[in-house]
Design an enzyme around this catalytic site. Structure first.
Site, PDB file in Angstrom:
ATOM      1  N   CYS A   2       0.841  -1.192   0.000  1.00  0.00           N
ATOM      2  CA  CYS A   2       0.000   0.000   0.000  1.00  0.00           C
ATOM      3  C   CYS A   2       0.880   1.248   0.000  1.00  0.00           C
ATOM      4  CB  CYS A   2      -0.852   0.015   1.247  1.00  0.00           C
ATOM      5  SG  CYS A   2      -1.658  -1.550   1.563  1.00  0.00           S
ATOM      6  N   ARG A  27       3.553   1.505  -6.968  1.00  0.00           N
ATOM      7  CA  ARG A  27       3.575   0.395  -6.009  1.00  0.00           C
ATOM      8  C   ARG A  27       2.433  -0.582  -6.259  1.00  0.00           C
ATOM      9  NH1 ARG A  27       6.501   1.921  -1.252  1.00  0.00           N
ATOM     10  NH2 ARG A  27       5.143   0.790   0.150  1.00  0.00           N
ATOM     11  N   TRP A  75      -3.399  -2.163  -1.488  1.00  0.00           N
ATOM     12  CA  TRP A  75      -3.184  -3.420  -2.200  1.00  0.00           C
ATOM     13  C   TRP A  75      -3.748  -4.480  -1.262  1.00  0.00           C
ATOM     14  CZ3 TRP A  75      -1.570  -5.741  -6.594  1.00  0.00           C
ATOM     15  CH2 TRP A  75      -1.145  -7.069  -6.515  1.00  0.00           C
ATOM     16  N   ASN A 101      -0.320   0.216   6.339  1.00  0.00           N
ATOM     17  CA  ASN A 101       0.371  -0.652   5.385  1.00  0.00           C
ATOM     18  C   ASN A 101       0.994  -1.771   6.214  1.00  0.00           C
ATOM     19  OD1 ASN A 101       1.959  -1.753   3.427  1.00  0.00           O
ATOM     20  ND2 ASN A 101       3.296   0.022   3.160  1.00  0.00           N
ATOM     21  N   GLY A 102       0.770  -3.021   5.846  1.00  0.00           N
ATOM     22  CA  GLY A 102       1.320  -4.134   6.623  1.00  0.00           C
ATOM     23  C   GLY A 102       0.239  -5.140   6.965  1.00  0.00           C
ATOM     24  N   GLU A 483      14.360 -22.459 -13.661  1.00  0.00           N
ATOM     25  CA  GLU A 483      14.066 -21.047 -13.402  1.00  0.00           C
ATOM     26  C   GLU A 483      15.260 -20.162 -13.739  1.00  0.00           C
ATOM     27  OE1 GLU A 483      11.522 -19.422 -12.992  1.00  0.00           O
ATOM     28  OE2 GLU A 483      12.118 -17.528 -12.073  1.00  0.00           O
ATOM     29  N   LYS A 487      15.030 -17.143 -16.466  1.00  0.00           N
ATOM     30  CA  LYS A 487      15.344 -15.749 -16.154  1.00  0.00           C
ATOM     31  C   LYS A 487      16.409 -15.211 -17.113  1.00  0.00           C
ATOM     32  CE  LYS A 487      12.625 -14.465 -13.064  1.00  0.00           C
ATOM     33  NZ  LYS A 487      11.668 -15.332 -13.707  1.00  0.00           N
ATOM     34  N   GLU A 490      14.922 -14.709 -20.584  1.00  0.00           N
ATOM     35  CA  GLU A 490      13.855 -13.708 -20.583  1.00  0.00           C
ATOM     36  C   GLU A 490      14.382 -12.277 -20.569  1.00  0.00           C
ATOM     37  OE1 GLU A 490       9.853 -12.795 -17.922  1.00  0.00           O
ATOM     38  OE2 GLU A 490      11.521 -13.821 -17.000  1.00  0.00           O
ATOM     39  N   HIS A 506      22.083 -37.808 -21.718  1.00  0.00           N
ATOM     40  CA  HIS A 506      21.222 -38.418 -22.738  1.00  0.00           C
ATOM     41  C   HIS A 506      21.036 -37.508 -23.953  1.00  0.00           C
ATOM     42  CE1 HIS A 506      20.388 -41.728 -20.054  1.00  0.00           C
ATOM     43  NE2 HIS A 506      20.161 -40.841 -19.091  1.00  0.00           N
ATOM     44  N   LYS A 602       3.056  -7.848 -18.595  1.00  0.00           N
ATOM     45  CA  LYS A 602       3.088  -8.318 -17.213  1.00  0.00           C
ATOM     46  C   LYS A 602       2.139  -9.481 -16.980  1.00  0.00           C
ATOM     47  CE  LYS A 602       4.156  -9.128 -13.567  1.00  0.00           C
ATOM     48  NZ  LYS A 602       5.423  -9.455 -13.015  1.00  0.00           N
TER      49      LYS A 602
HETATM   50  C1  F6R Z   1       8.788 -15.117 -15.719  1.00  0.00           C
HETATM   51  C2  F6R Z   1       7.372 -14.746 -15.565  1.00  0.00           C
HETATM   52  C3  F6R Z   1       6.355 -15.625 -16.197  1.00  0.00           C
HETATM   53  C4  F6R Z   1       5.172 -15.844 -15.241  1.00  0.00           C
HETATM   54  C5  F6R Z   1       4.043 -16.575 -15.982  1.00  0.00           C
HETATM   55  C6  F6R Z   1       2.893 -16.906 -15.057  1.00  0.00           C
HETATM   56  O1  F6R Z   1       9.642 -14.191 -15.103  1.00  0.00           O
HETATM   57  O2  F6R Z   1       7.049 -13.742 -14.970  1.00  0.00           O
HETATM   58  O3  F6R Z   1       6.886 -16.851 -16.584  1.00  0.00           O
HETATM   59  O4  F6R Z   1       5.605 -16.571 -14.127  1.00  0.00           O
HETATM   60  O5  F6R Z   1       3.591 -15.773 -17.030  1.00  0.00           O
HETATM   61  O6  F6R Z   1       2.326 -15.762 -14.503  1.00  0.00           O
HETATM   62  P1  F6R Z   1       1.393 -15.848 -13.242  1.00  0.00           P
HETATM   63  O7  F6R Z   1       2.176 -16.373 -12.100  1.00  0.00           O
HETATM   64  O8  F6R Z   1       0.919 -14.446 -13.016  1.00  0.00           O
HETATM   65  O9  F6R Z   1       0.257 -16.775 -13.591  1.00  0.00           O
END
Ligand code: F6R
Length: 607
Positions: A2, A27, A75, A101-102, A483, A487, A490, A506, A602
């Site tokens: 928040c 935020r 939030w 906030n918290g 992962e 990263k 990406e 393999h 996002k």
């Molecule tokens: C990688 C990333 C994506 C998300 C994926 C699922 O850094 O951000 O691979 O993890 O798009 O997104 P959510 O968790 O929001 O369903």
């Protein structure tokens, strides 16, 4: 996370507050509100959604007389993101208003007690208990300073809060514990905020408040005291030279880096109110009434899928629950055989990922119960699940998911402990040891992160020229290898493959040569000798190796990267940020736009 702002001064307060809230918008929030005193009355105006909705509510109202007030962007963590849960919250008689906030961990216990005494609640939030407790203390005749001290002595958890009251017009009281709060010192005006950008156009003179401190501001003065004893505390004013965009990132160059550094707090927030170490118990009241799954299907995408895969190792080992993890885009289009007693666990940071949603809808149509593990309260996954467990990581601004995964791993650990206690597969002593180690993680990680960053920077320089990386891991560190590779590709656009270390021979081993380095996860666990021998195969082909391992590891590779050891698979929490940091530093070194990788949005809500 928040946003909080408070203003006492000579200007009309409401426009200053709205402008401050706008500067905190980065935020993330789902509702907003303001409170101010005008003509001897307390006014509270709130709205669901964006700030524009709040501004609309205020339009046409004469709000220009007030020269002090508070504002909040919320939030959601407790209660849906709807108007009645938006801050500020008031006591029953509307003599004071609180923004917070918290998380108040023991709010339910306090709420039950207050309700038994006839107190009526107007929201589903944890924050509202603060307003009622404060009003009761004032009713007993305590001045505001003491009322704050008494109230905050009763609550457990994290808070940054600010209060305006009819009893103290022109004054704001505020306090913090484990949630950020800064004081902006102006000329004839003072500010409070959860982050500096909120008041940066007015002053660059800032006092950073610490845990356990309380502050009282009016237009002309400010005073910091110890919240428990009310003893005055001397504070130094610091002059800030950052611009707004740097300030929004807390001084970090990118949101991704800021979010990597937020992980100690994320773990602590996720554990808040969910751990009883002495009893060896993870407390997830959300699961009450849900029988132990006969089989568990974890459905998710991307990083959330990797978190689920990691969870599988714990759920099977500690709870003995047969667990299968699937990428949602596969699960939804096949004919999964679901039986009575099966449970689907949908993991999603955003709660809006189309494939994950479709997967959980399919599961529900076929009669399975769905647990949603989700960061956005009120999102589609949260609304459509039978049971929701909130990951409480705060909004994730960077497109690359970092702290969300950390929060998902924390909740999965708690889930495995909970189910393990129910099935009796994990011993009480192991549960105690696990929870003890879990509780120590935030401070261990906090101390480790700066060192980790330096190491990542050095390695990024060394490896910036390569065009491919292989990531290897075994057991719960195999999902981490996936992962790490995700990263890197990406955000730095360097090709990377994540592989189960034992699978390398393999086929992929054919690729190894001095220009194709390997990033190995080599914790000192029972699989260490196996990983070591996989790495010898890499070396035999001239491949360079970075090995993320524990102090004292007996191995000869190009770069040993030691991270502290935690109990069992919990070392994951200290290795994951190293992988994230390495990807971040590679991308930054190569000059990539880290927060907005190309071709990515996002929240993947479209098919
Ligand atoms: C990688 C990333 C994506 C998300 C994926 C699922 O850094 O951000 O691979 O993890 O798009 O997104 P959510 O968790 O929001 O369903």
């Amino acid at each position: 996370m928040c946003g909080i702002i408070g203003y006492c001064g000579h200007r009309p307060a409401v426009p200053v507050i709205l402008e401050g809230l706008r500067r905190l918008e980065y935020r993330g929030y789902d509702s907003a509100g303001v409170a101010f005193l005008q003509h001897g009355e307390l006014h509270v105006v709130r709205a669901q959604g964006k700030l524009a909705n709040l501004e609309k509510r205020l339009e046409g109202q004469n709000v220009f007389q007030a020269t002090s007030g508070i504002g909040h962007t919320r939030w959601a963590t407790h209660g849906l993101p709807i108007e009645k849960n938006a801050h500020p919250h008031t006591d029953g008689a509307k003599r004071l208003a609180v923004i917070h906030n918290g998380i108040i961990e023991n709010y339910q216990e306090i709420k039950n007690e207050l309700m038994a005494e006839g107190c009526a609640f107007a929201s589903d939030t944890d924050t509202e208990v603060l307003a009622h407790l404060l009003a009761r203390a004032i009713d007993k005749g305590l001045p505001m300073d003491q009322a704050m001290s008494e109230t905050l002595g009763r609550v457990e958890g994290a808070y940054a809060l600010a209060v305006v009251s009819l009893d103290t017009p022109g004054v704001i009281h505020a306090a913090r514990k484990s949630s950020p709060l800064v004081l902006g010192v102006g000329v004839g005006e003072n500010f409070l905020a959860s982050d500096i950008p909120a008041f940066l156009p007015y002053t660059r003179d800032v006092v950073f408040l610490e845990d356990g401190e309380m502050v009282r501001i009016d237009a002309a003065s400010w005073r910091v005291m110890d919240v428990a004893t009310l003893a005055p505390i001397e504070k130094e004013i610091k002059h800030i030279t950052w611009d707004v965009s740097a300030a929004q990132k807390g001084g970090f160059k990118h949101f991704m880096l800021k979010e990597i550094f937020e992980q100690p707090k994320v773990i602590a927030d996720c554990l808040a109110g969910r751990v009883d170490v002495a009893a060896g118990r993870a407390v997830l009241p959300e699961l009450a009434g849900l029988p132990t799954p006969e089989r568990l299907f974890i459905v998710a995408c991307g990083t959330s899928f990797h978190a689920g895969l990691w969870g599988m190792y714990l759920l099977e080992q500690w709870a003995g629950v047969p667990t299968r993890v699937e990428v949602a885009s596969e699960f939804r289009y096949r004919e999964p055989v679901l039986q009575p007693g099966d449970v689907v666990l949908a993991i999603s940071q955003s709660g809006e990922t189309a494939d994950t949603l479709a997967g959980m809808r399919l599961a529900r149509q076929r009669g399975a119960k769905v647990i949603g593990l989700c960061n956005v309260v009120g999102s589609s996954v949260a609304r459509e699940s039978d049971v929701v467990i909130s990951t409480q990581a705060g909004p994730e601004i960077s497109v690359a998911s970092t702290k969300a995964m950390c929060s998902q791993l924390t909740v999965l650990t708690l889930l495995a402990l909970c189910l393990g206690e129910a099935t009796g597969k994990i011993s009480r002593q192991d549960r105690i040891d696990c929870l003890t180690s879990l509780e120590k993680l935030p401070s261990v990680l906090e101390a480790e992160l700066p060192r980790m960053r330096e190491r990542a920077m050095d390695l990024a320089k060394t490896y910036s020229e390569v065009s491919s990386f292989l990531y290897l891991g075994r057991g719960p560190y195999y999902p981490l290898a996936l992962e790490g590779a995700l990263k890197l590709k990406e955000i730095s656009y360097i090709h990377a493959e994540g592989y189960a270390a034992g699978e390398m021979k393999h086929g992929p081993i054919a690729l190894i040569d001095p220009r194709f380095p390997t990033f190995a996860l080599a914790p000192m666990d029972e699989l260490f000798p196996k990983v070591k021998s996989n790495l010898e195969e890499v070396q035999a082909r001239g491949g360079k190796i970075i090995a993320l391992t524990h102090p004292g590891a007996d191995m000869r590779v190009d770069h040993i990267w030691e991270t502290p050891k935690a109990w069992g698979p919990l070392s994951t929490f200290l290795m994951l940020p190293a992988l994230q940091m390495f990807a971040y530093e590679m991308a930054d070194y190569l000059g990539k736009d880290v927060d907005q990788p190309r071709n990515l949005a996002k929240s993947v809500t479209v098919e």
